[in-house]
Design a protein around this motif. Structure first.
Motif, PDB file in Angstrom:
ATOM      1  N   ARG A   1       0.821  -1.215   0.000  1.00 24.88           N
ATOM      2  CA  ARG A   1       0.000   0.000   0.000  1.00 24.88           C
ATOM      3  C   ARG A   1       0.860   1.274   0.000  1.00 24.88           C
ATOM      4  O   ARG A   1       0.400   2.332  -0.399  1.00 24.88           O
ATOM      5  CB  ARG A   1      -0.922   0.018   1.219  1.00 24.88           C
ATOM      6  CG  ARG A   1      -1.948  -1.072   1.193  1.00 24.88           C
ATOM      7  CD  ARG A   1      -3.218  -0.587   0.576  1.00 24.88           C
ATOM      8  NE  ARG A   1      -4.252  -1.597   0.776  1.00 24.88           N
ATOM      9  CZ  ARG A   1      -5.061  -1.959  -0.175  1.00 24.88           C
ATOM     10  NH1 ARG A   1      -5.007  -1.391  -1.347  1.00 24.88           N
ATOM     11  NH2 ARG A   1      -5.969  -2.871   0.058  1.00 24.88           N
TER      12      ARG A   1
ATOM     13  N   GLN B   1      -5.784   2.597 -14.153  1.00 29.45           N
ATOM     14  CA  GLN B   1      -4.704   2.881 -13.213  1.00 29.45           C
ATOM     15  C   GLN B   1      -3.382   2.846 -13.969  1.00 29.45           C
ATOM     16  O   GLN B   1      -3.155   1.971 -14.797  1.00 29.45           O
ATOM     17  CB  GLN B   1      -4.674   1.827 -12.109  1.00 29.45           C
ATOM     18  CG  GLN B   1      -5.914   1.749 -11.279  1.00 29.45           C
ATOM     19  CD  GLN B   1      -5.897   2.737 -10.127  1.00 29.45           C
ATOM     20  OE1 GLN B   1      -4.869   3.021  -9.552  1.00 29.45           O
ATOM     21  NE2 GLN B   1      -7.061   3.250  -9.805  1.00 29.45           N
TER      22      GLN B   1
ATOM     23  N   THR C   1      -3.942   1.212  -4.276  1.00 26.47           N
ATOM     24  CA  THR C   1      -5.035   0.239  -4.354  1.00 26.47           C
ATOM     25  C   THR C   1      -4.500  -1.069  -4.928  1.00 26.47           C
ATOM     26  O   THR C   1      -3.449  -1.102  -5.578  1.00 26.47           O
ATOM     27  CB  THR C   1      -6.178   0.731  -5.267  1.00 26.47           C
ATOM     28  OG1 THR C   1      -5.676   0.832  -6.605  1.00 26.47           O
ATOM     29  CG2 THR C   1      -6.737   2.068  -4.811  1.00 26.47           C
ATOM     30  N   HIS C   2      -5.253  -2.106  -4.713  1.00 28.90           N
ATOM     31  CA  HIS C   2      -4.925  -3.403  -5.308  1.00 28.90           C
ATOM     32  C   HIS C   2      -4.935  -3.284  -6.823  1.00 28.90           C
ATOM     33  O   HIS C   2      -4.069  -3.856  -7.512  1.00 28.90           O
ATOM     34  CB  HIS C   2      -5.933  -4.438  -4.801  1.00 28.90           C
ATOM     35  CG  HIS C   2      -5.574  -5.851  -5.157  1.00 28.90           C
ATOM     36  ND1 HIS C   2      -6.526  -6.801  -5.369  1.00 28.90           N
ATOM     37  CD2 HIS C   2      -4.389  -6.475  -5.348  1.00 28.90           C
ATOM     38  CE1 HIS C   2      -5.948  -7.948  -5.670  1.00 28.90           C
ATOM     39  NE2 HIS C   2      -4.652  -7.775  -5.666  1.00 28.90           N
TER      40      HIS C   2
END
Length: 194
Positions: free
Chosen positions: A45, A116, A50-51
């Motif tokens: 993190r 992302q 975010t994942h």
């Protein structure tokens, strides 16, 4: 970001690439990536908010690898644009079938939708190679080369997915992708002339 941070960030991505290659997409939990990287489960993190951001970074590696492989194979070739498209198609399908976890990750809807790390744009260099080859194979084509290239890409992707599922072999009665690849090129470029 200092050198240690850059190294750990790269290590998390490297571990994710290794995991998805060996064990598939289901293995890519934050906890498992952290464990394999030898860090606390909260460490990822720090580098990836975010994942999805971490998964996107891993998927970018897949796009980069595929683009380099394609570019090297068709870049210096003296073969015709059609032959280069055949090579590109073979590489794309081989990548999809031998790197199933990575291929699935690269095209996951939620990753592409979230965009992302500019994940969508990561596929553009590969697509540009495809557009260039289509433009050279069909110099005055209608529809425009990006449209033909898009349809060709969609066909290649569909072949890969249906082949993985075993549906295409059953429906088409084939055990080799090569005739399907030739049919796709004929459909989008017209029959090969000698």
């Amino acid at each position: 970001m200092n050198e240690l941070d850059t190294g750990l960030r790269a290590r998390l991505i490297e571990v994710g690439v290794d995991l998805v290659t060996r064990e598939g997409i289901q293995s890519l939990s934050l906890r498992e990536i952290a464990r394999q990287a030898g860090v606390s489960h909260g460490a990822p993190r720090r580098y990836f908010p975010t994942h999805l951001a971490l998964l996107s970074a891993i998927a970018r590696q897949g796009f980069a690898e595929l683009t380099v492989t394609v570019t090297e194979a068709v870049g210096d070739s003296r073969a015709s644009p059609r032959a280069q498209l055949m090579t590109l198609g073979r590489i794309y399908l081989d990548f999809a079938l031998t790197n199933r976890g990575m291929f699935e990750l690269m095209f996951r809807h939620d990753l592409l939708e979230s965009n992302q790390l500019g994940l969508r744009e990561t596929s553009l260099p590969l697509f540009e190679v495809l557009v260039d080859l289509v433009a050279r194979a069909r110099p005055r084509s209608a529809p425009a080369p990006p449209v033909v290239a898009g349809a060709l890409w969609a066909n290649l992707h569909g072949i890969a997915q249906l082949w993985v599922w075993g549906s295409l072999q059953l429906a088409a009665g084939v055990d080799d992708i090569e005739p399907l690849l030739r049919a796709v090129l004929d459909a989008h470029l017209g029959p090969e002339t000698r």
